[in-house]
Design an enzyme around this catalytic site. Structure first.
Site, PDB file in Angstrom:
ATOM      1  CE  LYS A 136      -7.315  -8.557   0.206  1.00 56.15           C
ATOM      2  NZ  LYS A 136      -7.109  -7.914   1.512  1.00 56.15           N
TER       3      LYS A 136
ATOM      4  CE  LYS B  54      -4.198  -1.835   2.070  1.00 50.58           C
ATOM      5  NZ  LYS B  54      -4.976  -1.780   3.316  1.00 50.58           N
TER       6      LYS B  54
ATOM      7  CE  LYS C 192     -14.118  -3.931   3.625  1.00 51.10           C
ATOM      8  NZ  LYS C 192     -12.797  -3.815   4.380  1.00 51.10           N
TER       9      LYS C 192
HETATM   10  P1  AMP Z   1     -10.869  -6.199   5.630  1.00 49.84           P
HETATM   11  O1  AMP Z   1     -11.740  -5.759   4.619  1.00 49.84           O
HETATM   12  O2  AMP Z   1      -9.336  -6.131   4.845  1.00 49.84           O
HETATM   13  O3  AMP Z   1     -11.047  -5.388   6.807  1.00 49.84           O
HETATM   14  O4  AMP Z   1     -11.084  -7.717   6.064  1.00 49.84           O
HETATM   15  C1  AMP Z   1     -11.974  -8.202   7.072  1.00 49.84           C
HETATM   16  C2  AMP Z   1     -11.952  -9.708   6.934  1.00 49.84           C
HETATM   17  O5  AMP Z   1     -12.053 -10.178   5.800  1.00 49.84           O
HETATM   18  C3  AMP Z   1     -10.251 -10.123   7.128  1.00 49.84           C
HETATM   19  O6  AMP Z   1     -10.288 -11.153   8.280  1.00 49.84           O
HETATM   20  C4  AMP Z   1      -9.715 -10.363   6.024  1.00 49.84           C
HETATM   21  O7  AMP Z   1      -8.745 -11.315   6.067  1.00 49.84           O
HETATM   22  C5  AMP Z   1     -10.983 -11.028   5.317  1.00 49.84           C
HETATM   23  N1  AMP Z   1     -10.955 -10.830   3.771  1.00 49.84           N
HETATM   24  C6  AMP Z   1     -10.867  -9.756   3.205  1.00 49.84           C
HETATM   25  N2  AMP Z   1     -10.874  -9.846   1.741  1.00 49.84           N
HETATM   26  C7  AMP Z   1     -10.863 -11.261   1.589  1.00 49.84           C
HETATM   27  C8  AMP Z   1     -10.880 -12.163   0.450  1.00 49.84           C
HETATM   28  N3  AMP Z   1     -10.775 -11.686  -0.652  1.00 49.84           N
HETATM   29  N4  AMP Z   1     -10.662 -13.429   0.595  1.00 49.84           N
HETATM   30  C9  AMP Z   1     -10.813 -14.004   2.063  1.00 49.84           C
HETATM   31  N5  AMP Z   1     -10.860 -13.096   2.950  1.00 49.84           N
HETATM   32  C10 AMP Z   1     -10.903 -12.006   2.893  1.00 49.84           C
END
Ligand code: AMP
Ligand code: TRP
Length: 332
Positions: A197, A112, A200
């Site tokens: 990945k 990032k 969002k």
């Molecule tokens: P975040 O959106 O980064 O706050 O992620 C919230 C949770 O969702 C965390 O446990 C991440 O590891 C999981 N997560 C986010 N994106 C993915 C993805 N593409 N595949 C699997 N887990 C995800």
């Protein structure tokens, strides 16, 4: 009783990756088997360029979606991170435990940070220290397990290192937690770019399924998923990432094995169609419940207020103990 903590950042609309990688596990398993806390970690949304009104909006939306997905406030604690001061209080002590070298090595910081620099933006100091705040989130509650997607494994490793180091230097204070990951779909990939990945945000959003996408939008995104020029359907994450991602998603929806599912398909089109329908069905009840909850915002606010009260009560004693252990004079 086992203590569980996890969180989601309000940096964008929640995705299928969030759901399959983390939230579903919290809803279906974790809240029943442990004393569990789930947080909308809004302080973490301030580490990159942000719009205050949007962060506020997304925080409430994330909390609403967690409840819509099935977190039951009678069984677990749902709250917003910034409502509980103990996170920021503990974070500073952990900054005095971590080294700048280990933080500079974090993959997410490197990625990032490089992106921001390439765009000519400055990198906020909090992007570097963010894993320390995450460690504080976890350690403040004496957490045993942290259910997260694969991408968070390195941050949980750092949390363990900091807990062990603090305990060795200042006496036993923190439980040393471990990460848990779902067996299938711990890393859902972007449908348009299956080597990265599903995050969002991505330029177009065409490869991201959002939990609130209309069924037809979900179908279109899945049907247009990038695959490869092969013919046979086989499960090979390295060589055929797009296909493997679809098989992972379908397997996660059906509670099946991706490799076993591959054998049942003779065409990519049929696999895409079934995957699209499986995702639409998976999200249907969530969308419905979300619409109901949006109609009663007072309910969500009340859940968050009670959640923060409960979380504060749990974190206070651990954080106070850490303040004493590290050498700070107790107040009166
Ligand atoms: P975040 O959106 O980064 O706050 O992620 C919230 C949770 O969702 C965390 O446990 C991440 O590891 C999981 N997560 C986010 N994106 C993915 C993805 N593409 N595949 C699997 N887990 C995800
Ligand atoms: N860093 C996590 C992510 O980007 C979110 C998070 C913040 C978190 N604090 C946490 C996850 C504590 C688990 C436990 O997804």
């Amino acid at each position: 009783m086992t203590r569980i903590f996890s969180g989601v950042k309000p940096t964008g609309h929640l995705t299928l990756g969030n759901y399959l990688g983390a939230v579903r596990q919290w809803v279906e398993v974790d809240q029943y088997r442990a004393e569990a806390l789930f947080s909308v970690v809004d302080l973490h949304a301030l580490t990159v360029e942000h719009d205050p009104a949007r962060v506020r909006r997304l925080s409430r939306q994330a909390a609403t979606l967690l409840l819509a997905a099935g977190l039951d406030p009678e069984r677990c604690t749902v709250f917003v991170q910034s409502h509980v001061d103990e996170h920021a209080r503990l974070s500073y002590l952990l900054e005095c435990t971590a080294t700048d070298g280990e933080l500079r090595r974090m993959i997410q910081y490197r990625e990032k940070g490089a992106l921001a620099r390439a765009a000519g933006e400055s990198v906020r100091l909090s992007l570097l220290t963010y894993p320390v705040l995450m460690a504080a989130d976890i350690l403040a509650y004496g957490t045993d397990e942290v259910p997260v997607g694969d991408d968070q494994a390195q941050h949980v490793e750092l949390t363990r290192d900091l807990a062990v180091r603090f305990n060795q230097r200042y006496g036993h204070t923190f439980t040393v937690p471990k990460a848990t990951h779902p067996r299938v779909a711990a890393r859902v990939m972007d449908l348009q770019d299956p080597t990265s990945k599903m995050g969002k945000s991505h330029e177009s959003g065409a490869g991201i399924v959002y939990l609130l996408d209309e069924p037809d939008v979900v179908r279109r995104k899945v049907m247009r998923a990038v695959t490869d020029s092969g013919r046979e359907v086989e499960y090979d994450r390295a060589a055929r990432p797009g296909l493997a991602n679809l098989l992972d998603v379908l397997a996660a929806c059906r509670g099946a094995e991706p490799a076993a599912l591959a054998g049942a398909y003779t065409s990519y089109g049929a696999l895409k169609k079934d995957t699209a329908e499986a995702v639409v069905e998976l999200l249907r009840p969530l969308r419905k419940r979300h619409a109901e909850l949006v109609a009663e915002p007072g309910h969500v606010d009340e859940v968050l207020r009670r959640g923060a009260d409960r979380a504060r009560g749990m974190a206070r004693s651990v954080v106070d103990r850490a303040y004493r252990a590290i050498g700070l004079l107790p107040a009166g």
